[in-house]
Design an enzyme around this catalytic site. Structure first.
Site, PDB file in Angstrom:
ATOM      1  N   ASP A  16       0.863  -1.165   0.000  1.00  8.17           N
ATOM      2  CA  ASP A  16       0.000   0.000   0.000  1.00  8.17           C
ATOM      3  C   ASP A  16       0.911   1.229   0.000  1.00  8.17           C
ATOM      4  O   ASP A  16       2.095   1.141   0.354  1.00  8.17           O
ATOM      5  CB  ASP A  16      -0.894  -0.028   1.241  1.00  8.17           C
ATOM      6  CG  ASP A  16      -1.795   1.187   1.347  1.00  8.17           C
ATOM      7  OD1 ASP A  16      -2.368   1.588   0.317  1.00  8.17           O
ATOM      8  OD2 ASP A  16      -1.907   1.745   2.446  1.00  8.17           O
ATOM      9  N   ASP A  18      -0.026   5.084   0.962  1.00  4.85           N
ATOM     10  CA  ASP A  18      -0.187   6.021   2.075  1.00  4.85           C
ATOM     11  C   ASP A  18      -0.250   5.280   3.410  1.00  4.85           C
ATOM     12  O   ASP A  18      -1.068   4.381   3.606  1.00  4.85           O
ATOM     13  CB  ASP A  18      -1.453   6.847   1.872  1.00  4.85           C
ATOM     14  CG  ASP A  18      -1.411   7.639   0.577  1.00  4.85           C
ATOM     15  OD1 ASP A  18      -0.632   8.600   0.502  1.00  4.85           O
ATOM     16  OD2 ASP A  18      -2.121   7.275  -0.372  1.00  4.85           O
TER      17      ASP A  18
END
Length: 223
Positions: A16, A18
């Site tokens: 991922d 952020d």
């Protein structure tokens, strides 16, 4: 110093963006707060479910005929604050140590914003990237991580996923990821019963990939 935990021998690495590779929380929340003054004055950014596509969240908050306009407005605000994005500790070193072509960023954000944030944080851009535009259904649906495994060219069961958000952890589990590493204490918050990571680390400085083994040097205890 305790010996590192050997988590496994993954063939590919799905990150991922952020909260895992970059810290964009302050700038993102500022953008959402400014956005809400126009489109949803009663919206509290503390209720924001991180890890989901912005378009999906917006569609639940406002009238359908305003969703596209509202999304473009939010994106513009997020791009304006992208200079505040910094790297999560250990992110640059870990990604630089991985085999060429075997790590993929799998983000709920738009491609333009993801690239801007990675650049701002000084993370070498991945050769492969799955963004909001590349899927029909965002996290917690498994499709983003299924696409990530396809991009890496290996079965999802041979992939390790790094996630900070409950929606993303649920997506990784639903996809059938071989290992799920939570990043930050928030990873212990279940999206639904039983959907927790295999291990939770404070940040990526606690993770190494050495001689084909994924090593965990520090774990966060369950709250």
């Amino acid at each position: 110093m305790p010996s590192p935990r050997v988590l496994g021998r993954p063939s590919a690495f799905l990150f991922d963006c952020d909260g895992v590779l970059v810290d964009s929380l302050a700038s993102a929340e500022a953008a959402w707060a400014a956005w809400a003054t126009t489109y949803k004055p009663d919206f509290d950014v503390r209720d924001l479910q991180h890890g989901r596509r912005a378009m999906d969240t917006i569609a639940e908050l406002i009238e359908a005929d305003l969703v596209e306009q509202a999304f473009e407005d939010l994106l513009a605000r997020e791009l304006e604050t992208v200079d505040g994005t910094v790297a999560i500790p250990g992110a640059a070193a870990l990604t630089a140590s991985l085999p060429t072509g075997r790590w993929v960023a799998v983000t709920s954000g738009p491609r333009k914003l993801a690239l801007a944030r990675l650049n701002s944080a000084g993370i070498t851009l991945p050769e492969r990237l799955v963004t909001a535009e590349d899927v029909d259904r965002g996290k917690p649906d498994p499709q983003p991580y299924e696409r990530g495994a396809e991009q890496a060219g290996v079965p999802i069961g041979e992939c390790v996923v790094f996630e900070d958000a409950p929606a993303g952890i649920a997506a990784a589990r639903a996809a059938g990821a071989g290992w799920v590493v939570g990043v930050g204490a928030g990873a212990y918050t279940p999206w639904s019963e039983g959907l927790l990571p295999d291990v939770v680390v404070p940040d990526l400085s606690a993770v190494r990939f050495v001689d084909g083994e994924l090593l965990i040097d520090e774990e966060l205890p369950k709250p």
